[in-house]
Design a protein around this motif. Structure first.
Motif, PDB file in Angstrom:
ATOM      1  N   ASN A   1       2.039  -4.797 -49.071  1.00  0.00           N
ATOM      2  CA  ASN A   1       2.922  -3.655 -48.839  1.00  0.00           C
ATOM      3  C   ASN A   1       2.195  -2.531 -48.109  1.00  0.00           C
TER       4      ASN A   1
ATOM      5  N   GLU B   1       5.738 -11.015 -49.202  1.00  0.00           N
ATOM      6  CA  GLU B   1       4.671 -11.059 -48.201  1.00  0.00           C
ATOM      7  C   GLU B   1       5.170 -11.609 -46.866  1.00  0.00           C
TER       8      GLU B   1
ATOM      9  N   ASP C   1      -0.862  -9.059 -45.341  1.00  0.00           N
ATOM     10  CA  ASP C   1       0.584  -9.104 -45.559  1.00  0.00           C
ATOM     11  C   ASP C   1       1.030  -8.326 -46.792  1.00  0.00           C
TER      12      ASP C   1
ATOM     13  N   ASN D   1       6.904  -8.845 -45.119  1.00  0.00           N
ATOM     14  CA  ASN D   1       5.881  -7.931 -44.602  1.00  0.00           C
ATOM     15  C   ASN D   1       5.260  -8.471 -43.324  1.00  0.00           C
TER      16      ASN D   1
ATOM     17  N   LEU E   1       2.469  -3.236 -44.444  1.00  0.00           N
ATOM     18  CA  LEU E   1       3.779  -2.821 -43.946  1.00  0.00           C
ATOM     19  C   LEU E   1       3.857  -1.304 -43.826  1.00  0.00           C
TER      20      LEU E   1
ATOM     21  N   THR F   1       5.808  -6.537 -39.770  1.00  0.00           N
ATOM     22  CA  THR F   1       4.572  -5.996 -39.194  1.00  0.00           C
ATOM     23  C   THR F   1       4.318  -6.586 -37.809  1.00  0.00           C
TER      24      THR F   1
END
Length: 131
Positions: free
Chosen positions: A61, A93, A59, A96, A64, A100
């Motif tokens: 960056n 997070e 999770d 993200n 992402l 995602t």
């Protein structure tokens, strides 16, 4: 320190796997929270490599970033640790994780609870428990 080493290793892996080599078009961006992530500035590199899929995990960056590169490049995305939720959308997070998973075609979940989270979000048909 260990964190700097890990960040360098991730940047090198992204550059190697997505760009084929270290590239001046890969840059590091500090988001102000001490979490530097590799940003691929030129999505054309993914088109040139024509990967079958992009695999991301967790999770961060960087997770992402990989998801966005896959989505923009029209490449299928697999996410390991999909479906994990804290329920706190003020956490970077958590954002993200949500983004995602929404972009992923193959969501690899560690638990049945993660599968249930994805079902509630309408993503259960893309999910499998991997443990």
């Amino acid at each position: 320190d260990d964190r700097d080493f890990e960040q360098r290793a991730v940047r090198e892996l992204v550059a190697e796997q997505l760009l084929g080599e270290e590239s001046e078009e890969s840059e590091v961006v500090d988001d102000g929270r001490g979490d530097a992530s590799a940003r691929v500035a030129d999505d054309r590199s993914v088109a040139e490599l024509e990967p079958d899929a992009i695999l991301v995990y967790g999770d961060t960056n960087t997770t992402l970033d990989g998801a966005l590169v896959a989505a923009k490049g029209g490449v299928p995305l697999a996410h390991v640790e999909a479906g994990m939720r804290s329920g706190d959308r003020t956490m970077p997070e958590e954002i993200n994780r949500l983004v995602t998973d929404s972009l992923g075609q193959l969501l690899l979940c560690p638990t049945e609870a993660a599968i249930e989270n994805l079902r509630r979000e309408g993503l259960g048909d893309r999910a499998s428990v991997t443990g």
